[in-house]
Design a protein around this motif. Structure first.
Motif, PDB file in Angstrom:
ATOM      1  N   UNK A  88      17.337 167.617  48.444  1.00  0.00           N
ATOM      2  CA  UNK A  88      18.772 167.392  48.655  1.00  0.00           C
ATOM      3  C   UNK A  88      19.471 168.727  48.781  1.00  0.00           C
ATOM      4  N   UNK A  89      20.088 168.963  49.934  1.00  0.00           N
ATOM      5  CA  UNK A  89      20.893 170.166  50.140  1.00  0.00           C
ATOM      6  C   UNK A  89      22.310 169.840  49.679  1.00  0.00           C
ATOM      7  N   UNK A  90      22.834 170.666  48.784  1.00  0.00           N
ATOM      8  CA  UNK A  90      24.173 170.422  48.235  1.00  0.00           C
ATOM      9  C   UNK A  90      25.216 170.826  49.272  1.00  0.00           C
ATOM     10  N   UNK A  91      26.023 169.844  49.680  1.00  0.00           N
ATOM     11  CA  UNK A  91      27.061 170.039  50.700  1.00  0.00           C
ATOM     12  C   UNK A  91      28.441 170.087  50.040  1.00  0.00           C
ATOM     13  N   UNK A  92      29.422 170.398  50.836  1.00  0.00           N
ATOM     14  CA  UNK A  92      30.812 170.480  50.359  1.00  0.00           C
ATOM     15  C   UNK A  92      31.267 169.182  49.692  1.00  0.00           C
ATOM     16  N   UNK A  93      30.839 168.024  50.222  1.00  0.00           N
ATOM     17  CA  UNK A  93      31.280 166.752  49.647  1.00  0.00           C
ATOM     18  C   UNK A  93      30.554 166.417  48.343  1.00  0.00           C
ATOM     19  N   UNK A  94      29.586 167.235  47.922  1.00  0.00           N
ATOM     20  CA  UNK A  94      28.874 167.037  46.652  1.00  0.00           C
ATOM     21  C   UNK A  94      29.468 167.849  45.500  1.00  0.00           C
ATOM     22  N   UNK A 103      28.758 168.105  41.514  1.00  0.00           N
ATOM     23  CA  UNK A 103      29.116 167.081  40.531  1.00  0.00           C
ATOM     24  C   UNK A 103      27.832 166.557  39.895  1.00  0.00           C
ATOM     25  N   UNK A 104      27.863 166.337  38.595  1.00  0.00           N
ATOM     26  CA  UNK A 104      26.686 165.900  37.867  1.00  0.00           C
ATOM     27  C   UNK A 104      26.095 164.609  38.389  1.00  0.00           C
ATOM     28  N   UNK A 105      26.961 163.691  38.820  1.00  0.00           N
ATOM     29  CA  UNK A 105      26.428 162.404  39.271  1.00  0.00           C
ATOM     30  C   UNK A 105      25.591 162.544  40.542  1.00  0.00           C
ATOM     31  N   UNK A 106      25.785 163.610  41.310  1.00  0.00           N
ATOM     32  CA  UNK A 106      24.982 163.816  42.515  1.00  0.00           C
ATOM     33  C   UNK A 106      23.539 164.173  42.118  1.00  0.00           C
ATOM     34  N   UNK A 107      23.390 165.101  41.166  1.00  0.00           N
ATOM     35  CA  UNK A 107      22.052 165.467  40.695  1.00  0.00           C
ATOM     36  C   UNK A 107      21.383 164.283  40.008  1.00  0.00           C
ATOM     37  N   UNK A 141      22.916 175.191  47.889  1.00  0.00           N
ATOM     38  CA  UNK A 141      21.611 175.265  47.237  1.00  0.00           C
ATOM     39  C   UNK A 141      20.813 173.997  47.562  1.00  0.00           C
ATOM     40  N   UNK A 142      19.481 174.165  47.601  1.00  0.00           N
ATOM     41  CA  UNK A 142      18.589 173.045  47.911  1.00  0.00           C
ATOM     42  C   UNK A 142      17.903 172.595  46.632  1.00  0.00           C
ATOM     43  N   UNK A 143      18.103 171.341  46.285  1.00  0.00           N
ATOM     44  CA  UNK A 143      17.522 170.752  45.071  1.00  0.00           C
ATOM     45  C   UNK A 143      16.237 170.015  45.433  1.00  0.00           C
ATOM     46  N   UNK A 144      15.149 170.400  44.774  1.00  0.00           N
ATOM     47  CA  UNK A 144      13.857 169.751  44.974  1.00  0.00           C
ATOM     48  C   UNK A 144      13.531 169.001  43.688  1.00  0.00           C
ATOM     49  N   UNK A 145      13.538 167.669  43.767  1.00  0.00           N
ATOM     50  CA  UNK A 145      13.251 166.833  42.598  1.00  0.00           C
ATOM     51  C   UNK A 145      11.794 166.384  42.652  1.00  0.00           C
ATOM     52  N   UNK A 146      11.093 166.576  41.528  1.00  0.00           N
ATOM     53  CA  UNK A 146       9.697 166.135  41.379  1.00  0.00           C
ATOM     54  C   UNK A 146       9.688 165.038  40.324  1.00  0.00           C
ATOM     55  N   UNK A 147       9.177 163.858  40.673  1.00  0.00           N
ATOM     56  CA  UNK A 147       9.077 162.744  39.728  1.00  0.00           C
ATOM     57  C   UNK A 147       7.613 162.484  39.434  1.00  0.00           C
ATOM     58  N   UNK A 148       7.327 162.235  38.163  1.00  0.00           N
ATOM     59  CA  UNK A 148       5.957 161.960  37.732  1.00  0.00           C
ATOM     60  C   UNK A 148       5.994 160.816  36.720  1.00  0.00           C
ATOM     61  N   UNK A 149       5.195 159.777  36.947  1.00  0.00           N
ATOM     62  CA  UNK A 149       5.081 158.693  35.974  1.00  0.00           C
ATOM     63  C   UNK A 149       4.327 159.241  34.768  1.00  0.00           C
ATOM     64  N   UNK A 150       4.924 159.105  33.577  1.00  0.00           N
ATOM     65  CA  UNK A 150       4.284 159.620  32.370  1.00  0.00           C
ATOM     66  C   UNK A 150       3.829 158.506  31.432  1.00  0.00           C
TER      67      UNK A 150
END
Length: 193
Positions: A88-94, A103-107, A141-150
């Motif tokens: 997710x690239x953070x844009x002006x509307x984020x 904004x926290x809700x975007x992350x 900034x570019x957000x890279x989210x990694x999800x892992x089932x634990x």
């Protein structure tokens, strides 16, 4: 930093976050962009566009629990009931207009939608989440989210999501995601009516 050490650091950094640009890598390692490009060519590491294309072509299960337009960010890698990566690239509307901070809700939404997307079910819902915001994220900034089932049970997955910017963790969350079978959906709706 000696060349071999720099190249090892580059490989480690790209294993952690394969979506770093040459410019970001140059800043991270304190060298020129041209040096990074030469190192990448010598090591046989493709440019960013090719790395993204390769991941999308070779590591992608079909999302079942969400429509593509419901996912916040772009899913780059997905292995149902196991792991996933979104970008997710953070844009002006984020961001907040007065300070350019996301904004926290975007992350949260990026991480939550990725946690739900990896569930191998037509219906998946977040039951609870424990999250931490570790540093502000700014426009561009570019957000890279990694999800892992634990943890996995019949009707529940516990998913750990870490979001990084330039290799630095900026958000972390543990999501309890429940899968509903089709007969569960019908009975839930009937009970609410």
């Amino acid at each position: 930093m000696p060349k071999r050490e720099r190249q090892r650091a580059m490989v480690r950094a790209l294993e952690e976050d394969p979506f770093q640009t040459d410019e970001e890598m140059a800043r991270r390692l304190g060298v020129s962009v041209q040096t990074i490009r030469l190192d990448r060519m010598e090591l046989g590491i493709p440019e960013l566009r090719e790395r993204i294309k390769h991941m999308a072509e070779n590591h992608f299960d079909r999302v079942k629990s969400l429509l593509v337009e419901e996912v916040i960010g772009e899913i780059i890698d997905l292995e149902l009931d196991r792991s996933g990566i979104s970008l997710l690239e953070i844009r002006e509307d984020h961001v907040f207009a007065r300070n350019g901070i996301a904004r926290g809700h975007v992350l949260f939404a990026q991480a939550n939608s990725l946690a739900v997307a990896i569930v191998n079910s037509e219906v998946a819902l977040t039951g609870s989440a424990g999250v931490r915001f570790l540093r502000p994220v700014r426009v561009g900034e570019r957000c890279v989210a990694h999800a892992q089932v634990i943890n996995r049970k019949a009707s529940r997955l516990q998913v750990d999501v870490k979001t990084r910017v330039n290799g630095e963790i900026v958000f972390q969350g543990i999501f309890d995601v429940y899968r509903l079978e089709e007969n569960d959906v019908g009975s839930s709706e009937g009970e609410q009516a």
